[in-house]
Design a protein around this motif. Structure first.
Motif, mmCIF file in Angstrom:
data_model
loop_
_atom_site.group_PDB
_atom_site.id
_atom_site.type_symbol
_atom_site.label_atom_id
_atom_site.label_comp_id
_atom_site.label_asym_id
_atom_site.label_seq_id
_atom_site.Cartn_x
_atom_site.Cartn_y
_atom_site.Cartn_z
ATOM 1 N N LEU A 170 15.767 -54.133 26.705
ATOM 2 C CA LEU A 170 16.712 -55.094 27.268
ATOM 3 C C LEU A 170 17.815 -55.433 26.270
ATOM 4 O O LEU A 170 18.980 -55.605 26.648
ATOM 5 C CB LEU A 170 15.978 -56.362 27.697
ATOM 6 N N ASN A 171 17.455 -55.552 24.984
ATOM 7 C CA ASN A 171 18.459 -55.827 23.949
ATOM 8 C C ASN A 171 19.499 -54.713 23.888
ATOM 9 O O ASN A 171 20.699 -54.955 23.793
ATOM 10 C CB ASN A 171 17.781 -55.970 22.584
ATOM 11 N N LYS A 172 19.031 -53.466 23.946
ATOM 12 C CA LYS A 172 19.935 -52.326 23.892
ATOM 13 C C LYS A 172 20.872 -52.322 25.099
ATOM 14 O O LYS A 172 22.072 -52.059 24.963
ATOM 15 C CB LYS A 172 19.122 -51.017 23.846
ATOM 16 N N GLU A 173 20.310 -52.615 26.278
ATOM 17 C CA GLU A 173 21.128 -52.622 27.490
ATOM 18 C C GLU A 173 22.152 -53.749 27.452
ATOM 19 O O GLU A 173 23.297 -53.586 27.873
ATOM 20 C CB GLU A 173 20.219 -52.760 28.714
ATOM 21 N N ARG A 174 21.742 -54.901 26.946
ATOM 22 C CA ARG A 174 22.655 -56.053 26.872
ATOM 23 C C ARG A 174 23.798 -55.761 25.907
ATOM 24 O O ARG A 174 24.958 -56.118 26.171
ATOM 25 C CB ARG A 174 21.880 -57.292 26.421
ATOM 26 N N LYS A 175 23.505 -55.106 24.794
ATOM 27 C CA LYS A 175 24.546 -54.791 23.827
ATOM 28 C C LYS A 175 25.544 -53.778 24.381
ATOM 29 O O LYS A 175 26.735 -53.821 24.060
ATOM 30 C CB LYS A 175 23.911 -54.263 22.537
ATOM 31 N N LYS A 176 25.067 -52.885 25.236
ATOM 32 C CA LYS A 176 25.982 -51.931 25.880
ATOM 33 C C LYS A 176 26.987 -52.663 26.761
ATOM 34 O O LYS A 176 28.174 -52.333 26.780
ATOM 35 C CB LYS A 176 25.186 -50.941 26.746
ATOM 36 N N VAL A 177 26.520 -53.676 27.474
ATOM 37 C CA VAL A 177 27.389 -54.451 28.359
ATOM 38 C C VAL A 177 28.396 -55.247 27.549
ATOM 39 O O VAL A 177 29.586 -55.319 27.870
ATOM 40 C CB VAL A 177 26.557 -55.403 29.240
ATOM 41 N N ILE A 178 27.916 -55.855 26.443
ATOM 42 C CA ILE A 178 28.792 -56.675 25.589
ATOM 43 C C ILE A 178 29.905 -55.830 24.982
ATOM 44 O O ILE A 178 31.061 -56.238 24.901
ATOM 45 C CB ILE A 178 27.972 -57.363 24.478
ATOM 46 N N HIS A 179 29.532 -54.605 24.561
ATOM 47 C CA HIS A 179 30.509 -53.737 23.910
ATOM 48 C C HIS A 179 31.286 -52.889 24.917
ATOM 49 O O HIS A 179 32.212 -52.211 24.556
ATOM 50 C CB HIS A 179 29.819 -52.837 22.881
#
Length: 285
Positions: free
Chosen positions: A276-285
């Motif tokens: 989930l952290n990896k997916e959230r960071k993709k959205v943020i970036h």
């Protein structure tokens, strides 16, 4: 309350763990076959690549096919591995609580931490619980911080939080004891303030049996009572504990109890949260 979302959450956690297969470090003190077997099972089921962090000599006496990082101080090494990104996530395992958490706070520059436990009742009903640390949640501000942080992280998991705030008695008990009166007043205030912040919240007084029917996030009166609820559900009441993630954005650390010796689900949870952290960071970036 409709619990389908919570049951679906457990299935989603397992699916995300298998999709991610994160590199998860697990602290080891006084290893035993049951503990090592639960770690191996997590890897065998495809939840994670598990790395044991502890005395290699002691672990080798029992035997394991898992990777081992040899250290006499797993409490410190776990934080070093997390901060250096050598692993995707960490679970405390059987490392000592005070040493592990103090090292974590120092490594991340945190003055205090907030944990949110995920539990299953004896009939399999999942729910979140806070505070679970004996030194956590002792003030109104602490509880509100836990509710807001907890609600945010629960929403990230795809579930809308419904918070049940507990206190030390029924409203009809006012006047029997000053401490009970204080918890009732605090419970009313905390629930009201959380509602103002847009979080579905209700004060259930001492009636935890009613709260669990309508809430998916139980807030205990303080850390001691929260810890007792956790232990009663997981170790005496036929329920189970999946672990207590520390609520933070950049790292995944799942706290666990040394009692019981079952860490498969905690490893699964850590791997899923890393996903989930990896997916959230993709959205943020």
């Amino acid at each position: 309350m409709e619990k389908n979302g919570m049951y679906a959450l457990l299935e989603a956690i397992e699916a995300r763990a298998r999709a991610n297969r994160a590199r998860v470090a697990m602290g080891i003190r006084d290893p035993n076959p049951k503990t090592l077997e639960s770690a191996w099972k997590a890897q065998e089921l495809g939840y994670a690549q598990v790395v044991l962090v502890g005395s290699k000599k002691e672990i080798d006496k029992i035997g394991t096919e898992l990777e081992v990082i040899d250290t006499g101080d797993p409490e410190k090494t776990l934080s070093e591995l997390l901060v250096s990104r050598e692993v995707d996530a960490v679970i405390r395992g059987t490392a000592k609580a005070s040493g592990t958490l103090s090292n974590l706070k120092e490594a991340l520059g945190m003055k205090r931490i907030c944990r949110l436990a995920l539990l299953l009742t004896a009939d399999g009903t999942p729910f979140f619980l806070a505070p679970v640390g004996i030194d956590e949640g002792n003030t109104i501000s602490d509880k509100l911080r836990m509710i807001t942080l907890g609600a945010e992280h629960i929403r990230r998991l795809g579930v809308e939080p419904a918070v049940g705030v507990l206190s030390g008695g029924r409203m009809g008990d006012i006047g029997r004891d000053r401490r009970v009166d204080r918890t009732l007043a605090d419970g009313e205030f905390v629930a009201g303030r959380a509602q103002e912040l847009g979080i579905k919240t209700k004060h259930y007084t001492i009636l935890i049996e009613d709260a669990i029917k309508e809430s998916n996030f139980i807030v205990a009166p303080d850390g001691i009572s929260g810890n007792l609820i956790f232990r009663t559900v997981a170790f005496l009441g036929g329920g189970d504990g999946l672990g207590a993630p520390v609520l933070m954005d950049d790292y995944v650390f799942v706290d666990t109890s040394r009692v019981g010796g079952h860490f498969t689900k905690a490893i699964m949870l850590a791997s899923a949260l890393s996903y989930l952290n990896k997916e959230r960071k993709k959205v943020i970036h």
